[in-house]
Design a protein around this motif. Structure first.
Motif, PDB file in Angstrom:
ATOM      1  N   ASN A 297       0.852  -1.184   0.000  1.00  0.00           N
ATOM      2  CA  ASN A 297       0.000   0.000   0.000  1.00  0.00           C
ATOM      3  C   ASN A 297       0.888   1.235   0.000  1.00  0.00           C
ATOM      4  O   ASN A 297       1.505   1.563   1.017  1.00  0.00           O
ATOM      5  N   ASN A 298       0.971   1.925  -1.128  1.00  0.00           N
ATOM      6  CA  ASN A 298       1.816   3.109  -1.259  1.00  0.00           C
ATOM      7  C   ASN A 298       0.941   4.352  -1.096  1.00  0.00           C
ATOM      8  O   ASN A 298       0.112   4.656  -1.950  1.00  0.00           O
ATOM      9  N   TYR A 299       1.123   5.079   0.004  1.00  0.00           N
ATOM     10  CA  TYR A 299       0.317   6.270   0.266  1.00  0.00           C
ATOM     11  C   TYR A 299       0.919   7.532  -0.335  1.00  0.00           C
ATOM     12  O   TYR A 299       0.359   8.620  -0.170  1.00  0.00           O
ATOM     13  N   GLY A 300       2.057   7.412  -0.996  1.00  0.00           N
ATOM     14  CA  GLY A 300       2.600   8.528  -1.754  1.00  0.00           C
ATOM     15  C   GLY A 300       3.277   9.593  -0.918  1.00  0.00           C
ATOM     16  O   GLY A 300       3.517   9.437   0.278  1.00  0.00           O
ATOM     17  N   ARG A 301       3.588  10.702  -1.597  1.00  0.00           N
ATOM     18  CA  ARG A 301       4.299  11.818  -0.966  1.00  0.00           C
ATOM     19  C   ARG A 301       3.327  12.942  -0.619  1.00  0.00           C
ATOM     20  O   ARG A 301       2.529  13.360  -1.446  1.00  0.00           O
ATOM     21  N   PHE A 313       3.351   7.917  12.026  1.00  0.00           N
ATOM     22  CA  PHE A 313       2.260   7.539  11.123  1.00  0.00           C
ATOM     23  C   PHE A 313       1.951   6.068  11.341  1.00  0.00           C
ATOM     24  O   PHE A 313       2.847   5.259  11.570  1.00  0.00           O
ATOM     25  N   CYS A 314       0.663   5.729  11.254  1.00  0.00           N
ATOM     26  CA  CYS A 314       0.267   4.332  11.405  1.00  0.00           C
ATOM     27  C   CYS A 314      -1.000   4.055  10.598  1.00  0.00           C
ATOM     28  O   CYS A 314      -1.922   4.876  10.560  1.00  0.00           O
ATOM     29  N   TRP A 315      -1.049   2.903   9.983  1.00  0.00           N
ATOM     30  CA  TRP A 315      -2.185   2.393   9.198  1.00  0.00           C
ATOM     31  C   TRP A 315      -2.644   1.106   9.869  1.00  0.00           C
ATOM     32  O   TRP A 315      -1.839   0.215  10.128  1.00  0.00           O
ATOM     33  N   ASP A 316      -3.929   0.999  10.174  1.00  0.00           N
ATOM     34  CA  ASP A 316      -4.415  -0.176  10.900  1.00  0.00           C
ATOM     35  C   ASP A 316      -5.818  -0.533  10.414  1.00  0.00           C
ATOM     36  O   ASP A 316      -6.768   0.206  10.650  1.00  0.00           O
ATOM     37  N   TRP A 317      -5.905  -1.656   9.722  1.00  0.00           N
ATOM     38  CA  TRP A 317      -7.210  -2.154   9.267  1.00  0.00           C
ATOM     39  C   TRP A 317      -7.661  -3.200  10.275  1.00  0.00           C
ATOM     40  O   TRP A 317      -7.160  -4.315  10.307  1.00  0.00           O
ATOM     41  N   THR A 318      -8.589  -2.824  11.119  1.00  0.00           N
ATOM     42  CA  THR A 318      -8.976  -3.697  12.218  1.00  0.00           C
ATOM     43  C   THR A 318      -9.628  -4.976  11.702  1.00  0.00           C
ATOM     44  O   THR A 318     -10.327  -4.979  10.688  1.00  0.00           O
ATOM     45  N   GLY A 319      -9.380  -6.061  12.420  1.00  0.00           N
ATOM     46  CA  GLY A 319      -9.958  -7.350  12.062  1.00  0.00           C
ATOM     47  C   GLY A 319      -9.021  -8.255  11.300  1.00  0.00           C
ATOM     48  O   GLY A 319      -9.367  -9.385  10.990  1.00  0.00           O
ATOM     49  N   PRO A 326       0.860 -10.815   3.910  1.00  0.00           N
ATOM     50  CA  PRO A 326       1.685  -9.746   4.498  1.00  0.00           C
ATOM     51  C   PRO A 326       1.289  -8.392   3.919  1.00  0.00           C
ATOM     52  O   PRO A 326       1.041  -8.263   2.715  1.00  0.00           O
ATOM     53  N   ILE A 327       1.223  -7.391   4.786  1.00  0.00           N
ATOM     54  CA  ILE A 327       0.819  -6.042   4.377  1.00  0.00           C
ATOM     55  C   ILE A 327       1.982  -5.088   4.591  1.00  0.00           C
ATOM     56  O   ILE A 327       2.520  -4.994   5.693  1.00  0.00           O
ATOM     57  N   CYS A 328       2.365  -4.373   3.546  1.00  0.00           N
ATOM     58  CA  CYS A 328       3.355  -3.310   3.648  1.00  0.00           C
ATOM     59  C   CYS A 328       2.674  -1.986   3.341  1.00  0.00           C
ATOM     60  O   CYS A 328       1.889  -1.884   2.388  1.00  0.00           O
ATOM     61  N   VAL A 329       2.959  -0.969   4.146  1.00  0.00           N
ATOM     62  CA  VAL A 329       2.405   0.365   3.932  1.00  0.00           C
ATOM     63  C   VAL A 329       3.557   1.357   4.016  1.00  0.00           C
ATOM     64  O   VAL A 329       4.351   1.315   4.962  1.00  0.00           O
ATOM     65  N   THR A 330       3.636   2.242   3.033  1.00  0.00           N
ATOM     66  CA  THR A 330       4.694   3.240   3.060  1.00  0.00           C
ATOM     67  C   THR A 330       4.149   4.584   2.616  1.00  0.00           C
ATOM     68  O   THR A 330       3.213   4.669   1.821  1.00  0.00           O
ATOM     69  N   CYS A 331       4.717   5.650   3.163  1.00  0.00           N
ATOM     70  CA  CYS A 331       4.371   6.999   2.711  1.00  0.00           C
ATOM     71  C   CYS A 331       5.508   7.940   3.086  1.00  0.00           C
ATOM     72  O   CYS A 331       6.376   7.606   3.907  1.00  0.00           O
ATOM     73  N   SER A 332       5.487   9.099   2.467  1.00  0.00           N
ATOM     74  CA  SER A 332       6.453  10.153   2.761  1.00  0.00           C
ATOM     75  C   SER A 332       5.683  11.402   3.149  1.00  0.00           C
ATOM     76  O   SER A 332       4.795  11.844   2.413  1.00  0.00           O
ATOM     77  N   ILE A 333       6.009  11.961   4.323  1.00  0.00           N
ATOM     78  CA  ILE A 333       5.382  13.193   4.792  1.00  0.00           C
ATOM     79  C   ILE A 333       6.488  14.178   5.147  1.00  0.00           C
ATOM     80  O   ILE A 333       7.382  13.852   5.930  1.00  0.00           O
ATOM     81  N   GLN A 334       6.456  15.337   4.542  1.00  0.00           N
ATOM     82  CA  GLN A 334       7.493  16.362   4.745  1.00  0.00           C
ATOM     83  C   GLN A 334       8.876  15.813   4.382  1.00  0.00           C
ATOM     84  O   GLN A 334       9.881  16.172   4.990  1.00  0.00           O
ATOM     85  N   GLY A 335       8.926  14.925   3.400  1.00  0.00           N
ATOM     86  CA  GLY A 335      10.195  14.339   2.983  1.00  0.00           C
ATOM     87  C   GLY A 335      10.698  13.224   3.878  1.00  0.00           C
ATOM     88  O   GLY A 335      11.791  12.689   3.652  1.00  0.00           O
ATOM     89  N   ARG A 336       9.918  12.840   4.857  1.00  0.00           N
ATOM     90  CA  ARG A 336      10.316  11.793   5.801  1.00  0.00           C
ATOM     91  C   ARG A 336       9.555  10.510   5.496  1.00  0.00           C
ATOM     92  O   ARG A 336       8.329  10.508   5.403  1.00  0.00           O
ATOM     93  N   LEU A 337      10.293   9.413   5.360  1.00  0.00           N
ATOM     94  CA  LEU A 337       9.678   8.131   5.030  1.00  0.00           C
ATOM     95  C   LEU A 337       9.146   7.427   6.271  1.00  0.00           C
ATOM     96  O   LEU A 337       9.784   7.425   7.333  1.00  0.00           O
ATOM     97  N   PHE A 338       7.984   6.820   6.122  1.00  0.00           N
ATOM     98  CA  PHE A 338       7.406   5.944   7.134  1.00  0.00           C
ATOM     99  C   PHE A 338       7.070   4.616   6.452  1.00  0.00           C
ATOM    100  O   PHE A 338       6.635   4.590   5.302  1.00  0.00           O
ATOM    101  N   PHE A 339       7.281   3.540   7.187  1.00  0.00           N
ATOM    102  CA  PHE A 339       6.998   2.212   6.620  1.00  0.00           C
ATOM    103  C   PHE A 339       6.509   1.305   7.739  1.00  0.00           C
ATOM    104  O   PHE A 339       6.943   1.420   8.892  1.00  0.00           O
ATOM    105  N   GLN A 340       5.609   0.406   7.396  1.00  0.00           N
ATOM    106  CA  GLN A 340       5.193  -0.601   8.369  1.00  0.00           C
ATOM    107  C   GLN A 340       4.897  -1.915   7.660  1.00  0.00           C
ATOM    108  O   GLN A 340       4.618  -1.952   6.459  1.00  0.00           O
TER     109      GLN A 340
END
Length: 376
Positions: A297-301, A313-319, A326-340
């Motif tokens: 899941n790429n949430y973009g910049r 940052f956190c992404w959580d689909w309950t249940g 396996p679920i990967c989620v990544t995004c960039s906010i203010q030029g800073r990368l987050f990944f889970q």
């Protein structure tokens, strides 16, 4: 009618609401002089109107709720995970999107959004949080230019779902049916380490929120590619955002590599399931459909016009249960990368060495926030 559950979600009871509710959290360290405690009900009402007005018809006054919650926690224990563990406010079951500001007796604060996936998508929810921050700073700084940043991905994807996409869908579903996954899923055949994972198994949930400077999006994608290979999967299943005609929805693209999804044309070619509401994440058919994929899941910049620093940052689909892909989620906010990453524990053990370049991970609890009960 076999494919219908994949893209037609109807909230008919409490359980579908639970399995089709996404929670997005973000953390903020405000600039000097800004105090979240000064945000009143009147200010929140003005913010809501501004967010609705700037949403290009996606949000509406009667489908979107805003609120502020205060908790009694010392700064040392006031973290994204402590916020994520709070019970969801009751408005979640009445509104398509609920945005909650959570404050304690300290400068930092968090935003938590609950998204009914029959109505909206998670990228819109994150953008709405960042827009809320833009509005609040502008309000208290008396900015002359009160415009909020537009949604950054309105024209990122090619609209339309044609014969090629239908063929993708039929092939995808045919592969699933050929492997008889749907008939076997209840017996323990599942994603990841297929022979030893069942619904009661542990699922790890790790966030990388201090990724070293210099690590790029493409490097994160390369790590995900290695993980897919080591797990023996053939595909990536990735969401594709569509924002038009007052709707905020996602389709599902299925690709052999993430390189195929780097352009609008590539995402259009790989689009497999049409835009619409996904099935509940704990639906056995949904679990079965992802048996040979990593869900990426790429949430973009995102580059909001704010002085505050986005700290988490956190992404959580309950249940989500252990058998889901396996679920990967990544995004960039203010030029800073987050990944889970979220995966069955045996699958994580196979691939965890690949993720060392992303730094120290934060282990999160997974809590069914729409239900009562302890974390698991």
């Amino acid at each position: 009618h076999f494919c219908e559950p994949f893209f037609r979600g109807v909230m008919t009871s409490y359980e579908p609401a639970r399995g089709q509710t996404l929670c997005i959290c973000s953390g903020y360290r405000p600039a000097a002089g800004f105090k979240i405690q000064d945000v009143s009900v009147t200010v929140l009402a003005a913010a809501k109107k501004a967010l609705v007005d700037s949403s290009e018809g996606i949000l509406s006054e009667d489908g979107f709720a805003t609120m502020k919650t205060s908790v009694s926690q010392p700064a040392s224990s006031f973290t994204l995970d402590s916020v994520k563990a709070l019970p969801a406010p009751p408005q979640v079951l009445d509104f398509g999107l609920t945005l909650e500001i959570v404050q304690a007796q300290c400068e930092q604060f968090f935003m938590r959004s609950f998204v009914n996936l029959n109505k909206f998508d998670g990228v819109r929810a994150l953008h709405t949080q960042l827009s809320m921050m833009e509005f609040l700073e502008g309000y208290f700084e008396h900015r002359k230019d009160a415009r909020l940043s537009p949604f950054p991905f309105s024209k990122s994807n090619v609209p339309g779902y044609g014969a090629r996409n239908v063929a993708n869908m039929l092939g995808f579903m045919g592969a699933m049916a050929g492997n008889k996954i749907s008939a076997s899923i209840q017996g323990g055949l599942c994603t990841g380490q297929r022979s030893d994972v069942d619904s009661a198994s542990d699922r790890v949930f790790l966030r990388f929120n201090r990724i070293p400077n210099g690590v790029t999006y493409r490097q994160v994608e390369a790590i995900a590619e290695k993980a897919k290979t080591d797990l023996g999967f053939q595909y990536f299943a990735s969401t594709v955002n569509f924002q038009s005609k007052g709707q905020s929805q996602v389709g599902l693209a299925v690709s052999r590599s993430l390189d195929e999804l780097h352009s609008p044309e590539g995402r259009s070619r790989c689009l497999t399931m049409p835009p619409g509401a996904p099935p509940p994440i704990d639906d056995p058919v949904h679990i079965a459909s992802m048996y040979d994929s990593v869900f990426f899941n790429n949430y973009g910049r995102h580059n909001p016009r704010i002085s505050a620093t986005v700290t988490d940052f956190c992404w959580d689909w309950t249940g989500c249960d252990a058998r889901f892909s396996p679920i990967c989620v990544t995004c960039s906010i203010q030029g800073r990368l987050f990944f889970q990453i979220s995966a069955a524990a045996p699958a994580w053990d196979v691939v965890k060495e690949h993720f060392r370049p992303l730094g120290q991970a934060v282990e999160s609890s997974v809590r069914p926030f729409l239900n009562t009960g302890a974390s698991k």
